[in-house]
Scaffold this motif. Structure first.
Motif, PDB file in Angstrom:
ATOM      1  N   GLU A  41     -45.317   8.069 -39.604  1.00 47.67           N
ATOM      2  CA  GLU A  41     -45.746   9.402 -39.186  1.00 47.67           C
ATOM      3  C   GLU A  41     -45.327  10.427 -40.228  1.00 47.67           C
ATOM      4  O   GLU A  41     -44.244  10.344 -40.804  1.00 47.67           O
ATOM      5  CB  GLU A  41     -45.132   9.749 -37.824  1.00 47.67           C
ATOM      6  CG  GLU A  41     -45.735   8.936 -36.711  1.00 47.67           C
ATOM      7  CD  GLU A  41     -45.112   9.216 -35.352  1.00 47.67           C
ATOM      8  OE1 GLU A  41     -44.362  10.197 -35.201  1.00 47.67           O
ATOM      9  OE2 GLU A  41     -45.390   8.427 -34.433  1.00 47.67           O
ATOM     10  N   GLY A  42     -46.207  11.387 -40.486  1.00 44.59           N
ATOM     11  CA  GLY A  42     -45.929  12.442 -41.444  1.00 44.59           C
ATOM     12  C   GLY A  42     -46.375  12.125 -42.864  1.00 44.59           C
ATOM     13  O   GLY A  42     -46.336  12.989 -43.736  1.00 44.59           O
ATOM     14  N   MET A  43     -46.805  10.898 -43.116  1.00 45.85           N
ATOM     15  CA  MET A  43     -47.273  10.513 -44.462  1.00 45.85           C
ATOM     16  C   MET A  43     -48.649  11.107 -44.739  1.00 45.85           C
ATOM     17  O   MET A  43     -49.436  11.349 -43.830  1.00 45.85           O
ATOM     18  CB  MET A  43     -47.399   8.991 -44.588  1.00 45.85           C
ATOM     19  CG  MET A  43     -46.108   8.240 -44.633  1.00 45.85           C
ATOM     20  SD  MET A  43     -46.389   6.443 -44.739  1.00 45.85           S
ATOM     21  CE  MET A  43     -46.759   6.277 -46.486  1.00 45.85           C
ATOM     22  N   THR A  44     -48.919  11.311 -46.015  1.00 47.71           N
ATOM     23  CA  THR A  44     -50.245  11.685 -46.475  1.00 47.71           C
ATOM     24  C   THR A  44     -50.782  10.511 -47.281  1.00 47.71           C
ATOM     25  O   THR A  44     -50.094   9.985 -48.149  1.00 47.71           O
ATOM     26  CB  THR A  44     -50.187  12.957 -47.345  1.00 47.71           C
ATOM     27  OG1 THR A  44     -49.688  14.024 -46.546  1.00 47.71           O
ATOM     28  CG2 THR A  44     -51.553  13.319 -47.881  1.00 47.71           C
ATOM     29  N   ASN A  46     -54.134   8.965 -49.523  1.00 47.53           N
ATOM     30  CA  ASN A  46     -55.382   9.243 -50.232  1.00 47.53           C
ATOM     31  C   ASN A  46     -56.273   8.017 -50.104  1.00 47.53           C
ATOM     32  O   ASN A  46     -55.987   6.973 -50.682  1.00 47.53           O
ATOM     33  CB  ASN A  46     -55.126   9.562 -51.700  1.00 47.53           C
ATOM     34  CG  ASN A  46     -54.455  10.901 -51.873  1.00 47.53           C
ATOM     35  OD1 ASN A  46     -54.613  11.795 -51.048  1.00 47.53           O
ATOM     36  ND2 ASN A  46     -53.691  11.051 -52.929  1.00 47.53           N
ATOM     37  N   GLU A 105     -58.253  12.827 -48.222  1.00 48.62           N
ATOM     38  CA  GLU A 105     -56.819  12.825 -47.947  1.00 48.62           C
ATOM     39  C   GLU A 105     -56.626  12.802 -46.432  1.00 48.62           C
ATOM     40  O   GLU A 105     -57.234  13.602 -45.713  1.00 48.62           O
ATOM     41  CB  GLU A 105     -56.174  14.076 -48.545  1.00 48.62           C
ATOM     42  CG  GLU A 105     -54.674  14.148 -48.340  1.00 48.62           C
ATOM     43  CD  GLU A 105     -54.102  15.416 -48.927  1.00 48.62           C
ATOM     44  OE1 GLU A 105     -53.932  15.485 -50.159  1.00 48.62           O
ATOM     45  OE2 GLU A 105     -53.841  16.347 -48.127  1.00 48.62           O
ATOM     46  N   PHE A 107     -53.796  12.648 -43.114  1.00 53.10           N
ATOM     47  CA  PHE A 107     -52.433  12.887 -42.661  1.00 53.10           C
ATOM     48  C   PHE A 107     -52.179  11.996 -41.447  1.00 53.10           C
ATOM     49  O   PHE A 107     -52.958  11.995 -40.501  1.00 53.10           O
ATOM     50  CB  PHE A 107     -52.251  14.365 -42.277  1.00 53.10           C
ATOM     51  CG  PHE A 107     -50.906  14.651 -41.675  1.00 53.10           C
ATOM     52  CD1 PHE A 107     -49.778  14.695 -42.473  1.00 53.10           C
ATOM     53  CD2 PHE A 107     -50.767  14.858 -40.309  1.00 53.10           C
ATOM     54  CE1 PHE A 107     -48.534  14.954 -41.928  1.00 53.10           C
ATOM     55  CE2 PHE A 107     -49.527  15.110 -39.748  1.00 53.10           C
ATOM     56  CZ  PHE A 107     -48.403  15.163 -40.562  1.00 53.10           C
ATOM     57  N   SER A 109     -50.592  11.438 -38.208  1.00 56.29           N
ATOM     58  CA  SER A 109     -49.948  12.271 -37.199  1.00 56.29           C
ATOM     59  C   SER A 109     -49.139  11.459 -36.189  1.00 56.29           C
ATOM     60  O   SER A 109     -48.168  11.958 -35.626  1.00 56.29           O
ATOM     61  CB  SER A 109     -50.978  13.136 -36.477  1.00 56.29           C
ATOM     62  OG  SER A 109     -51.998  12.335 -35.931  1.00 56.29           O
ATOM     63  N   MET A 120     -54.764   9.669 -37.299  1.00 51.39           N
ATOM     64  CA  MET A 120     -54.794  10.397 -38.573  1.00 51.39           C
ATOM     65  C   MET A 120     -55.705  11.603 -38.453  1.00 51.39           C
ATOM     66  O   MET A 120     -56.564  11.664 -37.573  1.00 51.39           O
ATOM     67  CB  MET A 120     -55.304   9.506 -39.699  1.00 51.39           C
ATOM     68  CG  MET A 120     -54.460   8.307 -40.004  1.00 51.39           C
ATOM     69  SD  MET A 120     -55.146   7.444 -41.444  1.00 51.39           S
ATOM     70  CE  MET A 120     -54.151   5.974 -41.442  1.00 51.39           C
ATOM     71  N   CYS A 122     -58.126  14.160 -41.091  1.00 53.18           N
ATOM     72  CA  CYS A 122     -58.641  14.435 -42.429  1.00 53.18           C
ATOM     73  C   CYS A 122     -58.075  15.766 -42.891  1.00 53.18           C
ATOM     74  O   CYS A 122     -58.035  16.736 -42.132  1.00 53.18           O
ATOM     75  CB  CYS A 122     -60.165  14.524 -42.416  1.00 53.18           C
ATOM     76  SG  CYS A 122     -60.986  12.997 -41.945  1.00 53.18           S
ATOM     77  N   ARG A 123     -57.663  15.803 -44.144  1.00 60.13           N
ATOM     78  CA  ARG A 123     -57.137  17.045 -44.699  1.00 60.13           C
ATOM     79  C   ARG A 123     -58.120  17.698 -45.652  1.00 60.13           C
ATOM     80  O   ARG A 123     -58.499  18.825 -45.493  1.00 60.13           O
ATOM     81  CB  ARG A 123     -55.817  16.771 -45.410  1.00 60.13           C
ATOM     82  CG  ARG A 123     -54.658  16.641 -44.476  1.00 60.13           C
ATOM     83  CD  ARG A 123     -53.530  17.505 -45.001  1.00 60.13           C
ATOM     84  NE  ARG A 123     -52.466  17.614 -44.043  1.00 60.13           N
ATOM     85  CZ  ARG A 123     -51.216  17.378 -44.319  1.00 60.13           C
ATOM     86  NH1 ARG A 123     -50.853  16.987 -45.525  1.00 60.13           N
ATOM     87  NH2 ARG A 123     -50.301  17.544 -43.405  1.00 60.13           N
TER      88      ARG A 123
END
Length: 133
Positions: A41-44, A46, A105, A107, A109, A120, A122-123
């Protein structure tokens, strides 16, 4: 050389077909467990390739390419996320619930180990030229 030229043309064609989503969507995708074992959790992340997703978790879970050894991933795609909506193309058959995301990218959650599911969001697209973004 010819194969690479064709691949570049195909990728360019896919990118030119991307349009921004007009509304938020929840999409689903199976990801092989070996690729998600270290996701926290909290990772980004690609995601560098095109991502074929479904509008229904049951389609992703029962996909013919094999849901065994996979984790169901729920992806929140906000307004403006570049995508190809195959579900809106009347001449496309057997892909009625499919949406293709551009390289993006993501994220992480939430990771629900008990239910073998990852959430996840989308960023941003990884190619700023998609959809004129």
């Amino acid at each position: 050389d010819r194969i690479l030229e064709q691949a570049r043309a195909d990728i360019s064609n896919m990118m030119s077909c991307m349009t921004p989503l007009p509304s938020e969507m929840v999409l689903y995708r199976n990801i092989k467990i070996k690729f998600v074992e270290n996701i926290k959790e909290g990772m980004t992340l690609n995601y560098l390739g095109f991502s074929s997703c479904s509008l229904s978790p049951h389609i992703a879970e029962n996909a013919s390419y094999g849901s065994s050894g996979c984790t169901l991933t729920e992806i929140l795609a906000p307004v403006g996320t570049p995508a190809i909506r195959l579900d809106l193309m009347p001449d496309v058959q057997n892909e009625a619930d499919e949406v293709i995301l551009a390289p993006i990218e993501l994220f992480v959650s939430r990771v629900d180990i008990e239910n073998n599911k990852i959430y996840m969001a989308c960023r941003k697209p990884l190619n700023e030229h998609i959809c004129g973004l």
